[in-house]
Design a protein around this motif. Sequence first.
Motif, mmCIF file in Angstrom:
data_model
loop_
_atom_site.group_PDB
_atom_site.id
_atom_site.type_symbol
_atom_site.label_atom_id
_atom_site.label_comp_id
_atom_site.label_asym_id
_atom_site.label_seq_id
_atom_site.Cartn_x
_atom_site.Cartn_y
_atom_site.Cartn_z
ATOM 1 N N UNK A 50 44.388 39.626 36.274
ATOM 2 C CA UNK A 50 44.278 38.691 35.153
ATOM 3 C C UNK A 50 43.047 38.933 34.292
ATOM 4 N N UNK A 51 42.279 39.974 34.618
ATOM 5 C CA UNK A 51 41.092 40.266 33.826
ATOM 6 C C UNK A 51 39.847 40.390 34.684
ATOM 7 N N UNK A 52 38.694 40.598 34.047
ATOM 8 C CA UNK A 52 37.437 40.793 34.778
ATOM 9 C C UNK A 52 37.079 39.593 35.647
ATOM 10 N N UNK A 53 36.475 39.864 36.810
ATOM 11 C CA UNK A 53 36.058 38.795 37.728
ATOM 12 C C UNK A 53 34.561 38.858 38.023
ATOM 13 N N UNK A 54 33.839 39.671 37.282
ATOM 14 C CA UNK A 54 32.401 39.796 37.512
ATOM 15 C C UNK A 54 31.721 38.439 37.403
ATOM 16 N N UNK A 55 30.875 38.134 38.370
ATOM 17 C CA UNK A 55 30.145 36.888 38.369
ATOM 18 C C UNK A 55 30.897 35.709 38.955
ATOM 19 N N UNK A 56 32.166 35.894 39.304
ATOM 20 C CA UNK A 56 32.958 34.815 39.872
ATOM 21 C C UNK A 56 32.770 34.740 41.389
ATOM 22 N N UNK A 57 33.172 33.618 41.957
ATOM 23 C CA UNK A 57 33.264 33.474 43.407
ATOM 24 C C UNK A 57 34.743 33.449 43.772
ATOM 25 N N UNK B 34 32.282 40.368 42.014
ATOM 26 C CA UNK B 34 32.435 38.974 42.416
ATOM 27 C C UNK B 34 31.748 38.714 43.755
ATOM 28 N N UNK B 35 31.429 37.451 44.000
ATOM 29 C CA UNK B 35 30.996 37.022 45.326
ATOM 30 C C UNK B 35 32.253 36.747 46.145
ATOM 31 N N UNK B 36 32.288 37.216 47.387
ATOM 32 C CA UNK B 36 33.498 37.121 48.200
ATOM 33 C C UNK B 36 33.264 36.255 49.428
ATOM 34 N N UNK B 37 34.176 35.310 49.638
ATOM 35 C CA UNK B 37 34.247 34.531 50.867
ATOM 36 C C UNK B 37 35.651 34.729 51.416
ATOM 37 N N UNK B 38 35.790 34.929 52.710
ATOM 38 C CA UNK B 38 37.125 35.107 53.266
ATOM 39 C C UNK B 38 37.317 34.239 54.495
ATOM 40 N N UNK B 39 38.587 34.009 54.832
ATOM 41 C CA UNK B 39 38.935 33.286 56.052
ATOM 42 C C UNK B 39 39.617 34.242 57.018
#
Length: 325
Positions: free
Chosen positions: A142-149, A172-177
């Motif tokens: 869907x487009x750039x994700x730089x700076x997103x969580x 992006x900052x990544x959190x996973x389960x």
Amino acid sequence: MKAIWYDGFGPAKDVLTFGEMADPEPGPGEVLVRVKASGINPSDVKLRGGARPGAVMAYPRVVPHSDGAGIIESVGADVDPGRVGERVWLWNAQWQRAFGTAAELVALPDTQAVPLPDGTSFAEGACFGIPAMTAWMAVCGDGPVEGQTILVTGGAGTVGRYACQMAALAGARVITTVSSAEKGAHSTAETWINYRTDDVAGAVMDLTYGLGVDRIVEVDFAANQATSLALVKPGGVIASYASASEQMPRLEFYPFMFKNVKLHMLICYQMALADHRRGEAQLTDWLEAGALSHAVVPGGRLADCAAAHELVEAGQKLGTVVVDI
């Protein structure tokens, strides 16, 4: 050529046949690929088992598997003959087609054979068609994700592991389960939450200072809908590629609407070619930079395909099961 095929749905050991078939010929706009590795995805084993509602055999005989990698052996009319000898990875080989990559040779459209960087093995290339491109579509489509969580649910899965890496590479900052510490390490994400022992919503809110996340890469929309609704920011995106726990979940329409959330239900088989090309180009850049790692689970040789299908069905492996051709 040697190939694996089935003439009807059923258990792998009952319906998969290993034998000789006539060599295919590339038609106009097609390439003939000498397959070196064939990737097996859950969709391949579900299709062979007839698990889809109302499933019927679309073709009298099916050579399974959509993903693979190999070397272009010859080309049909209207294809650059300079492609002969090129190392390639393959996508949608058995999507709406009878014959996939579980064979020594496969003929398919020129556009579905993508150059494979020299530093990437055929077994790794056989992981790209569905796992890597689904991950790219869910993270970057869907487009750039730089700076997103970004929250990636199921980060130890074949798609989730690529999604964790791609989101980080895209800034992006990544959190996973995940369901265990072992799977947390496998996911490659620096920050992971054990969904079996921890309150996922509370943990993510703590990690984001109560702000929530910009984007969720979702492995099971129905199972996680309430948590996703709580965590996604206003104007955020939930990119979901599965809902195995419930195929027709009740949608909390107004709560999502009042947060202006975009729900993107995606499947890589239906990607527009222009989008696929964008994903291929970004994947190539990451591969050439040595920035991606791959989780290949050896599935034996072509003749071992039934056992390899059973390995996928067991659901215990960490990575993509790949058979050597």
